[in-house]
Structure formats: structure tokens, C-alpha cells
Design an enzyme around this catalytic site. Sequence first.
Site, short mmCIF file in Angstrom:
data_model
loop_
_atom_site.label_atom_id
_atom_site.label_comp_id
_atom_site.label_asym_id
_atom_site.label_seq_id
_atom_site.Cartn_x
_atom_site.Cartn_y
_atom_site.Cartn_z
N SER A 1 46.62 44.12 37.41
CA SER A 1 46.82 43.94 36.25
C SER A 1 47.51 42.98 36.94
CB SER A 1 48.08 44.55 35.00
OG SER A 1 47.40 45.70 34.30
N TRP B 1 36.09 47.79 41.08
CA TRP B 1 35.33 48.09 39.39
C TRP B 1 34.80 47.14 39.55
CZ3 TRP B 1 37.29 52.34 39.35
CH2 TRP B 1 39.09 52.68 39.45
N PRO C 1 41.99 46.52 45.03
CA PRO C 1 42.79 48.28 45.24
C PRO C 1 44.34 47.96 44.82
CG PRO C 1 41.34 48.23 47.01
CD PRO C 1 40.83 47.32 46.50
N ASN C 2 45.21 46.95 44.88
CA ASN C 2 46.10 46.63 44.80
C ASN C 2 46.63 45.40 44.08
OD1 ASN C 2 47.47 48.80 46.29
ND2 ASN C 2 46.26 47.08 47.91
N ALA C 3 45.45 44.84 42.74
CA ALA C 3 45.68 43.17 42.01
C ALA C 3 44.50 44.05 40.71
CB ALA C 3 45.25 42.59 42.63
N GLU D 1 34.93 36.44 29.51
CA GLU D 1 35.26 37.65 29.12
C GLU D 1 35.41 38.41 28.62
OE1 GLU D 1 36.66 39.35 32.87
OE2 GLU D 1 35.60 41.64 32.76
N SER E 1 38.82 41.98 40.46
CA SER E 1 39.70 43.07 40.47
C SER E 1 39.59 43.88 42.43
CB SER E 1 39.98 44.70 39.93
OG SER E 1 40.02 44.25 38.94
#
Lengths: 398, 379
Positions: free
Chosen positions: A144, A168, A140-142, A253, A138
Site C-alpha cells: 500500500s 505480485w 515485499p516492503n512496498a 489500472e 509492488s
Amino acid sequence: MTDTSSDLDQFRRETRQWLEANCPPEMRRPIESDDEMFWGGRNPSYASEPQRLWFERMRDKGWTVPHWPRQYGGGGLDAERTKILRQEMAAISARQPLMSFGVSMLGPALLKYGTEAQKLEHLPKIARGEIRWCQGYSEPNAGSDLASLQTRAESDGDDFIINGQKIWTSYANYADWIFCLVRTDPTAKKHEGISFILFDMASPGVSTKPILLISGKSPFCETFFDNVRVPKANVVGTINRGWDVAKYLLQHERTMISGMGDRSGGRPLGLLAADSIGTDAQGRLDDPMLRAQIASFEIDEVALSCAAERAIDLAKAGQLHPAFSSAMKYYGTELNKRRHELLMAAGGIDALEWDSDRSQQGAKARAWLRTKANSIEGGTSEVMLGIVAKRILDLPGA
Amino acid sequence: MALVLTEEQTMLRDSARGLLADKAPVSHLRQLRDEQSPDGLSRALWQTFAEMGFAGLLVPEAFGGSGLGMVEAGVVMEEIGRNLTPSPFLATAVIAAAALTHGGSAAHQQAYLPAIAAGSLLATLAIDEGAKHRPLHTALQATRAGNGFRLSGSKALVIDGHLADLVIVAARSAGNPGDRDGLTLLLVDAKASGLTIERTAMLDYHNAARLEFDNVEVTSDSVLGELDHGAALLERVLNIGRVAVASELLGVAEGVFARTVAYLKERKQFGRLIGEFQALQHRAAHLYVEIEITRAAVLKAAQALDSDPERAAALVAVAKAKAGSTATLAVQEGVQMHGGMGMTDAFDIGFFMKRARVCQELFGDSNYHAEQLARLKGY
């Protein structure tokens, strides 16, 4: 040569005896907090001597990864024997000896997509718990929309120079290596310019910053890359085809996350509630509405564990839909949130304490808050339902 | 044991699926309803079932059956559920056959099992008395009289009651309603004097009856299993019935779900297929997951009944409870997603909703089994 059932019975007997002799009593209780897990790594930290013993004994059998081939540090067990080992461990509530994103996520991806050299370099260290891995997915802008990730890897001779930021990243501050998604072709369509690459977190230019969560803890980090130099040989699979590896890893995962709430070796939730609330004259939990909610929860929980068992058997038979891990991830995480809501209701006032030794520093409350991330991390429940709708039900325009 | 069907079980499923899709799809039930069939089912189809070995599926080979288990019975029940096929399979071939196999004397077995396997004898279990399934509250009295018993009391929701040749009756021979001790299972000829059978038309157009026992005399040879200690046998037979009905509910859920997903792919509103709307996609996906989880729980319970019936109780409770709530969700979503068409009699969706409601009540609804699970777990 085919196995007879007596061969398997013998394996079961021997396994049971070995576990009986080698699993310390302290390791036969459910894990109650994150601090009780062993994660391995260059600087391993054992919570107790029994934990160290249990890990080392399992490691020496190759049973941290019983189903991996022996040449990669695994136990070399076939599917039947792996299932027997799991059943016998569950029968005595034996803990997993090693928690590891290398085992649950990177390993399966390397086994499928890695070169022989990559497998020989990384898999045995994962199996032996020598390297602790983290996941750089992940940004900040990616979230979902993961494929819109922007961390850049620019070619420089035999190396890539990596710049950007991940978020994250679970336990990045403790991890030795990272498996990371980077954009290697900014001109291509968003799914087609991504590569899957491995590098050492001790490389110059890597830094991490823990994120304080509502649980008061920091299992996640922000991770920054400032001109990090990584050999191109560290790309897993084909350059610009990393999305295939990423998706395959996500299946694993999601399977892992769907099983996170599985505490079937532990005390039934209804009895935990009775310990706290008490029972009526007929021995029933003295809170009829909560009792009904717990019973209804347990029905779903048992049913889910049947589905998890069936998914393994279907996979073995080559009949498992590849997107089924999304179905399990959705259901398992929603169920785990329900479990912790019920645990908080069962704990009542006592479960509200945040700092006391009595409450083990608010273990119940913090665990409850932590589960709220379950239906977000690894793909939100809504993304999972979208995948089921599109890939399994074949609904239009999904 | 792997939690998937074996090759033989898959072949059995395919053969049941082919037969029912061909001979008894939902239109078959609709036709029986429209012509107000006195039997409420097709005896010719039952003969075909017998010829294919389905009637004797659970009957031991020594008595002309196949000697198979609950997984196989569940496979057939699932197809029955998918097609909403009215059939003596549940009452005769599963429940009565299991009761006679596990509790019958050699004479009972010789008298009835070959006829069940041949499709020539229909049988049923009479258990429920009040509005809800409460087996231990059985009150129908079995009073000793001469060399046997006199039965007085009433039973409801007796499957195929008006067709059965043989009725297995749960009676109270000692103690009080609510006691576990004092229950006895008795074999009663449907033509016995003093027994009145009223066919009760139910909302799902499947067979059910109320039975009135007015001093019905039976001999002591009629006791199935142990006098006064019939609870264990009754529980075993009921658990077999519960997993059979859970399998039927799974099939009901699958049948309605398949129609609903197909409808989402063909119905257009606002210039596009309604299956493109995320609001419906997510609900359909959630239902899919519930059905798959239910499938695993039902198969697990069936395997447990075959391999370790003494310890299967918790898994049976889970299977019946889960199948009941999943099928209930499936039929409600089915009607809602079909919109107004789902409310019409011309569409089949309503038939599924009606059958699911009856199967919920049969042998204990989801609440009953949640209560059982809580008791079994000790809270």
C-alpha cells in the site's frame, strides 16, 4: 466537419455487419476462466482456432485499441465511434480479442508521457499483440505504501544497473517486457527519487518465480533483478519524476480492475442460480433469501455499469475527476467479490469440487478465491477510500 | 446518448438550483411547519415555477408547456430533494401531466394541460390502498351505473390530496385484486359528492391525504386511457413517478451529504477535526461512491423513459431501489456523524431523514423494486 447522427448510424450499421460476419460464434460467449483469454506476446498461445481468427481480424482493423491513433497501430476512432463499437460488441457478447496490460495500462501512460520514439517503438507492438507486458510496481516492503519502493537503478554511463525485487508481478513468467518503478535517487524524498523504466524480461539478470495462491494457481510472481543493464533512453518521462507516470498509470489500472467483474453479456446471476438450485411453482428461484441477495446485488451491478458508462462520457466532456477511478475500483472490486460469493452459494455442493472435469477443475471455486485479491491489487479498498476522502472530498489530514 | 447532462439541461439545473436555494431552502419547509401552513406549500412559489416554465415542463408545447422529458423533470426533482422543497411539481407537473399526456383524450388534454402549465390547476394520482405499494392489488371499486361509474373504496398517501382540483384514481372495474386486467384510471373532481378528503399530517411535513370514496359518481368521459386495460398506462405513469422520486432521493442524499462533509471539516474533538479520523473518512468516501453510482443509474433510467419507455422497466426498478437505499444510508450517516446535534430539531439533518423515509415508500420501496427486477430477469 461535424458528424451528423446519420454518419454515426451508418458507422453503427457497418460495424454491426462487420462483427456479424467476422466474430466467430465461439467468441460470443462470456469468458469463464483465465485460460480462455488471449494475451499475445512473442510466443502467442491460442486456446482455439476461433480465438486466433477473432484476434487477427480485430488486430487487422486496429480494433484491439480502437481509440488509439492510426500511426501507433490503433483504429483511429473518435470517442463516439469507440462507444458504438463497444456497444455493438456487447450486443453480441463478443469477447475482448486481446487481454493486455500494454493496452490497459502502459499504452495510456506512453501516450501521455512517452517520447515520439518510444511511442513508435512500443505502441504498434502492443496494438498488434506482439509484446506481452508485465508491471513491476509492488515490492515485499512496498505494498500500500508503494512509494517506499527500494529497487535501485544506479547510473553507469548511458545505462542504469538495476538491482532489487518485485512481487505480485502478474504473469511475469510469461511476459516479454516489464514497465517498472525503480529508485534513481535514494537521497531524495520518497516520491521524488523514482523513475519509470521499460526493459526486456530476457535481459541478463532477470528471473521470476511464480507464487502459489489460495486458488491453487500462480497468476503472480516474484521478480528478481541482479545487475540488469537498461539504457537510460528507456525511462518514460523525466528521471526522478516517475511517480507522476506511476500514478497516471494506476488510474488506468484501477479503471481496468473495476471492470473485471463485468459479465453483463452473460447469463443473469439469478438464472445461473436457478439452473443449479431449481425454481418453485411460480418459477422463482427456490431459495428466497438467496434470490433477494441476488436481486439486491444486481441492482448495484446495473448501477455500477451505468456509472462506468457515465465515467467514459464525463472523461470525453473533460469533466471527470482524475481520482474517480479510485471510486470505481473500490466499488467494482467489492461488487465482484459479492458476485462470486453468490455464485458459490448458487453452486452449493457442486461448486466445492476442486479437481474434477465435472467442475472444470474447480473453476468456480478457484475464481471465487482469486477475486479476494481484487480489493487488494492495484491499491486496496482502504487506500482507494483514503484517496476519495483526500482528493475528492478534501477531508483534512487524509 | 451520452450519460451526462446536455448544455440545455445543465442550464435548467442551474436555474432550478438558483431559484430553490434562494426562495425555498430547508428553512422554507421549517417555516411552513412552524406556522402550520394550511396549504403545506407556497402557492406563490408555484406561480414562480409556472412563470419559469417548470409547471409545464412535461406538458406538450401545443398545450402551453415546454414538451421536455424525464431527464429535465429529474433535474428539477433533484433540486427539490436537495432543498426539501414542498411543491406541487411531483404530483401535478410530473405525474398528472404525464398521465394526461400519455392517456388523455383530446378533450381531457385541452381541459387540463394548459391549466397545469399555467400553474392554475393542481392534480394528483390516488393509487395506494394498503400499507405497501401494490398497484395490481387495487381494490377501489368502479361499478357501472347508467352512463358512467360509481366509485367506492379508499386511498392513502395521496400527494397534495387536500389541495388537488383533479384526482386521477386507479380503480378496479373488473376482475379481482391482484389481476392485471380490470384496472381503469378515472378522472375525478376533488369536489365530487361522496368524496371525503382527510389531510394526513406526515412525519416529513409534506402533503398527503386519505381519500374515502362513497358511491362517487363519474361519467364515462372520465375514463383516462382504456377501460379495464389501464394497467399499461398506470405502469408508465408510475415509472415516471418512480424516476422522479428517485431523482428527489438523489437530491436528498446530496443535501445531507454536503452538510455532513462540511461538518466533518469544522467539528473538533480530541483536539482535531473529526474529518481527520479515518473511521469517518472511509464512511464518507463510501457514501460519496454510492451517491455517484446512484446518480448514473437515475440518469440512465430517465434517459430510457424518454427514448424507449417500453423497455425501461428494469432500469426504473434499479434507479428507484438504488436511490432509496443510498438516501437511507446518507441520512443515517448524516445523523450519526453529526452526533448529538444530528438528533436536534434545530439542525436540518432530521428533515432529510424524514423525507427520505417517505420517498422510500412512494411508488415502491427498495425491496419492492428488487422483487420487480428479479421478476423481469426471470428468476
